[in-house]
Design a protein around this motif. Structure first.
Motif, short mmCIF file in Angstrom:
data_model
loop_
_atom_site.label_atom_id
_atom_site.label_comp_id
_atom_site.label_asym_id
_atom_site.label_seq_id
_atom_site.Cartn_x
_atom_site.Cartn_y
_atom_site.Cartn_z
N SER A 25 -3.14 -6.13 0.37
CA SER A 25 -1.70 -6.32 0.64
C SER A 25 -1.17 -5.35 1.69
O SER A 25 -0.38 -5.72 2.55
N ARG A 68 -8.15 -10.10 0.88
CA ARG A 68 -8.01 -10.21 -0.58
C ARG A 68 -6.63 -9.68 -0.97
O ARG A 68 -6.41 -8.48 -0.94
N GLY A 74 -3.42 -9.38 -3.59
CA GLY A 74 -2.87 -9.50 -4.94
C GLY A 74 -1.37 -9.28 -4.94
O GLY A 74 -0.57 -10.21 -5.01
N THR A 75 -0.95 -8.01 -4.87
CA THR A 75 0.45 -7.62 -5.03
C THR A 75 1.41 -8.38 -4.11
O THR A 75 2.48 -8.79 -4.55
N ARG A 86 1.18 -5.85 -10.70
CA ARG A 86 0.35 -6.32 -11.83
C ARG A 86 0.80 -5.68 -13.13
O ARG A 86 1.28 -4.55 -13.14
N MET A 89 -18.44 -6.78 2.39
CA MET A 89 -17.12 -6.51 1.82
C MET A 89 -16.93 -5.00 1.72
O MET A 89 -17.91 -4.27 1.51
N LEU A 91 -13.91 -1.84 0.31
CA LEU A 91 -12.68 -1.47 -0.39
C LEU A 91 -12.47 0.02 -0.08
O LEU A 91 -13.02 0.87 -0.76
C1 LIG Z 1 -7.00 -5.57 -6.77
C2 LIG Z 1 -7.90 -5.83 -5.61
C3 LIG Z 1 -7.41 -6.38 -4.42
C4 LIG Z 1 -5.95 -6.72 -4.17
O1 LIG Z 1 -5.18 -5.56 -3.98
P1 LIG Z 1 -3.61 -5.65 -3.60
O2 LIG Z 1 -3.31 -4.32 -3.04
O3 LIG Z 1 -2.88 -5.96 -4.85
O4 LIG Z 1 -3.45 -6.73 -2.58
C5 LIG Z 1 -8.33 -6.62 -3.41
N1 LIG Z 1 -9.65 -6.36 -3.56
C6 LIG Z 1 -10.14 -5.83 -4.69
C7 LIG Z 1 -11.60 -5.56 -4.78
C8 LIG Z 1 -9.29 -5.53 -5.74
O5 LIG Z 1 -9.81 -4.98 -6.85
#
Ligand SMILES: *Cc1c(COP(=O)(O)O)cnc(C)c1O
Length: 232
Positions: free
Chosen positions: A206, A221, A223-224, A230, A162, A164
């Motif tokens: 996103s 992954r 979210g938004t 959020r 993974m 980020l």
């Molecule tokens: C918050 C988060 C996401 C999602 O991010 P978005 O830009 O809202 O899609 C994905 N991975 C990790 C590790 C996060 O902390």
């Protein structure tokens, strides 16, 4: 709340298009709904829209939501946030996946604390491609040795890697980061041909899911783009 259903369709379409553009099967990319700082009602809307896999970053926030949604069958919970030592017991007992494993001590604790009656915990090694001092993740040159150690732990099931990336990268720089994660997984797969479950590249959010999928992401992954902004 109905917009979560619309957003789910939009994100699913984005994933399918990106996969097809990359010559990949649309179902080769899994959508993980990142529900940190979202309410139980928002998760229920996502479940109604067909989503079953949820990613949470904070244990204290996740546990009550998981309890509230306990009656819903088939939910799969992924822990994606930084792991403090004193949180491993609850993480090992409550989650199906951990994406943010970045050191042996945490792996050993999760292995010891995974309850016997549960299947092994699926884990990904979080890689800090840029070796940013402030970020979690193991450095790329430590991935192979950490993977070798994790593969010795019977209550963990190493599934992949993974990452980020830093927030300020342009598209070209993101391509490079995601490509290096793919090459690292390829190295692991060559070293361990008898571990076909080493199949996961957890990368893309996103704003960059298309780039991640073009570089081989098997799980994005999001979210938004699903839930909207959020709560602070
Ligand atoms: C918050 C988060 C996401 C999602 O991010 P978005 O830009 O809202 O899609 C994905 N991975 C990790 C590790 C996060 O902390």
């Amino acid at each position: 709340m109905s917009s979560i259903a619309d957003n789910t369709k939009k994100v699913t379409t984005r994933i399918e298009k990106a996969a097809l553009n990359a010559g990949r099967q649309p179902h080769a990319v899994q959508l993980l709904a990142v529900s940190k700082r979202q309410s139980v009602a928002a998760l229920q809307a996502a479940i109604a829209a067909g989503l079953r896999a949820f990613g949470e970053n904070y244990l204290q926030e996740a546990l009550p939501k998981m309890a509230a949604l306990q009656p819903v069958p088939g939910l799969v919970w992924h822990f994606i946030g930084p792991i403090q030592t004193n949180k491993t017991r609850d993480i090992a007992a409550s989650f199906h996946w951990v994406h943010s494993l970045d050191r042996l001590k945490i792996a050993q604790r999760l292995n010891e604390q995974r309850p016997d009656e549960m299947p092994p915990l699926n884990v990904c090694i979080q890689v800090n491609i840029d070796q940013e001092a402030s970020k979690s993740g193991t450095s790329p040159d430590q991935v192979i040795s950490l993977a070798a150690a994790i593969l010795q732990l019977p209550r963990l099931r190493l599934r992949g890697l993974m990452t980020l990336p830093p927030a300020d990268l342009d598209d070209g720089e993101l391509h490079l980061r995601f490509a290096s994660l793919r090459l690292l997984l390829l190295r692991l797969q060559k070293l361990y041909p008898d571990h076909p479950e080493l199949d996961t590249l957890s990368m893309g959010m996103s704003s960059d899911l298309e780039i991640a999928i073009s570089e081989g992401a098997t799980l994005v992954r999001i979210g938004t783009a699903l839930f909207g902004e959020r709560a602070p």
